[in-house]
Design a protein around this motif. Structure first.
Motif: not given
Length: 180
Positions: A39, A43, A105, A113
């Motif tokens: 991410i 991430g 992440d 998120t």
């Protein structure tokens, strides 16, 4: 913001990622059908590092993808501070159908998120399973989301912020607690 303390240095981050790579391989009975999806922003380099660790352990190269969840956020106007959001997308060069996706992440906090990342992954394809790996879990969840793989649990107060620096993005490897 005032720096309170450094929680992880470069060596500790490396050890945490090594342990996470072993846990991923153990839980999934090897690296077959795995896809690591980082991410953005931090991430992505963490997913790349996990890929390298898995390659060292099992001698296989697990595909890595990138996911920008900006337009999937439920707090978009708050995050972008009334600017137009930069439109990005997923960069995943393999079919997700029937694969095990490991979302990666840096910090797990409220879970928002990750919720956005789940929506984004499902728009790309239908994996058989989605798991979550985070370098730091700081608690304070607003959604029923938990990580499958955690580098370090760091209980924090709402007045504290976890700051992750990685060589790839910040020219430094560290995790620190700051006070608002």
């Amino acid at each position: 913001m005032k720096k309170k303390t450094e929680i992880l240095d470069s060596a500790a981050i490396n050890r945490a990622l090594t342990r996470m790579a072993h846990e991923i391989l153990e839980k999934n009975k090897g690296g077959e059908d795995l896809i690591l999806v980082g991410i953005k922003t931090r991430g992505v380099p963490l997913a790349n590092r996990l890929q390298e660790k898995i390659k060292q352990i099992e001698s296989i190269e697990v595909p890595v993808g990138e996911l920008d969840i900006t337009l999937y956020r439920d707090d978009l106007e708050k995050v972008t501070e009334s600017k137009d959001p930069e439109i990005k997308s997923a960069t995943i060069h393999v079919e997700l159908k029937g694969k095990k996706v490991i979302l990666v992440d840096d910090v797990l906090y409220t879970g928002r998120t990750v919720r956005a990342a789940l929506d984004a992954v499902m728009d790309v394809g239908r994996p058989s399973r989605i798991q979550l790996g985070v370098l730091v879990d700081r608690g304070h969840r607003e959604l029923p989301i938990r990580a499958d793989y955690v580098g370090k649990n760091i209980p924090t107060s709402d007045k504290e912020i976890i700051v992750v620096h990685l060589d790839e993005t910040d020219k430094d490897d560290s995790v620190s607690i700051y006070e608002k």
